[in-house]
Design an enzyme around this catalytic site. Structure first.
Site, PDB file in Angstrom:
ATOM      1  N   ASP A  79       9.190   4.125  -4.398  1.00 23.89           N
ATOM      2  CA  ASP A  79       8.176   3.423  -3.610  1.00 23.89           C
ATOM      3  C   ASP A  79       6.836   3.483  -4.348  1.00 23.89           C
ATOM      4  OD1 ASP A  79       6.229   2.602  -1.793  1.00 23.89           O
ATOM      5  OD2 ASP A  79       7.032   3.752  -0.117  1.00 23.89           O
ATOM      6  N   SER A 135       2.463   3.498   5.609  1.00 28.71           N
ATOM      7  CA  SER A 135       1.685   2.850   4.579  1.00 28.71           C
ATOM      8  C   SER A 135       0.192   3.023   4.882  1.00 28.71           C
ATOM      9  CB  SER A 135       2.100   1.374   4.462  1.00 28.71           C
ATOM     10  OG  SER A 135       1.641   0.792   3.269  1.00 28.71           O
ATOM     11  N   HIS A 143       9.646   0.509  -0.395  1.00 27.02           N
ATOM     12  CA  HIS A 143       8.563   0.619   0.580  1.00 27.02           C
ATOM     13  C   HIS A 143       8.908  -0.064   1.897  1.00 27.02           C
ATOM     14  CE1 HIS A 143       4.512   1.637   1.719  1.00 27.02           C
ATOM     15  NE2 HIS A 143       4.248   0.396   2.060  1.00 27.02           N
TER      16      HIS A 143
END
Length: 213
Positions: free
Chosen positions: A182, A114, A195
């Site tokens: 995601d 991320s 995610h």
């Protein structure tokens, strides 16, 4: 809104399970064969990162037979402040430079999840500016250190939503995973749970990295 929900969910994702997983030490042993340098996601709990860093590190320890493995947790806020990813970018580059000088034979596996993927992207010369929780590049790994980076492992990489990916020197050494739906890495994605699913990819990522050590 979906992206903010995704990032906020990271602070809760590992809560119940943290007691069931022994987190690896985040301190680098002196001159191990391989060092895993991990940049966690926004608000991600855990030592190297409950969702990605910790399980990838544990899996690589098992797959890199005959090699000593150490780890380093990139020191940065991993929050929503505008300079967060830039701070991680600078810390990662400074750490790898100093570690490579101290341990000339050591190889590195760079791991980013991320916002942490933004940190790694920037550090290898791929700007995350304009991506969610991204930033302009503030430091890059010197060309002389490129051969020491055995693998780059990216999960839920926000630059993917911009249509970007890792190109150039590091491309063949990069595994860049984006779960279907995601919203952080897929433009138009709407599955917040996707995610948070990257623990399931730890074995694949460790196999990829071990094959390049």
């Amino acid at each position: 809104m979906r992206i903010r929900m995704c990032l906020a969910a990271l602070s809760l994702a590992g809560g119940a399970g943290l007691t069931t997983l022994a987190a690896p030490p985040a301190m680098a042993a002196a001159c191990s064969d391989v060092e895993v340098v991990a940049a966690r996601g926004t608000f991600e709990p855990g030592t190297l990162g409950f969702i990605v860093g910790d399980p990838v590190y544990s899996a690589l320890q098992k797959k890199a037979v005959g090699k000593s493995i150490s780890s380093y947790k990139v020191n940065y806020p991993a929050d929503l402040s505008p300079t967060s990813a830039a701070q991680g970018n600078l810390d990662l580059v400074n750490h790898v430079k100093s570690q490579a000088a101290a341990c000339p034979g050591q190889k590195f596996v760079l791991v980013g999840y991320s916002q942490g993927a933004n940190v790694v992207d920037n550090s290898i010369g791929i700007s995350s500016a304009g991506a969610v929780v991204g930033s302009p590049i503030v430091a890059t790994l010197p060309a002389a250190l490129e051969p020491k980076v055995a693998a780059v492992l990216l999960f839920g990489n926000p630059i993917r939503a911009l249509g970007k990916s890792v190109t150039g020197t590091y491309q063949s050494r990069t595994l860049d995973l984006c779960a279907q739906g995601d919203p952080v890495c897929e433009n138009g994605g709407g599955d917040v749970g996707a995610h948070l699913s990257y623990r399931d990819d730890a074995e694949e990522a460790a196999t990829f990295a071990a094959g390049r050590l």
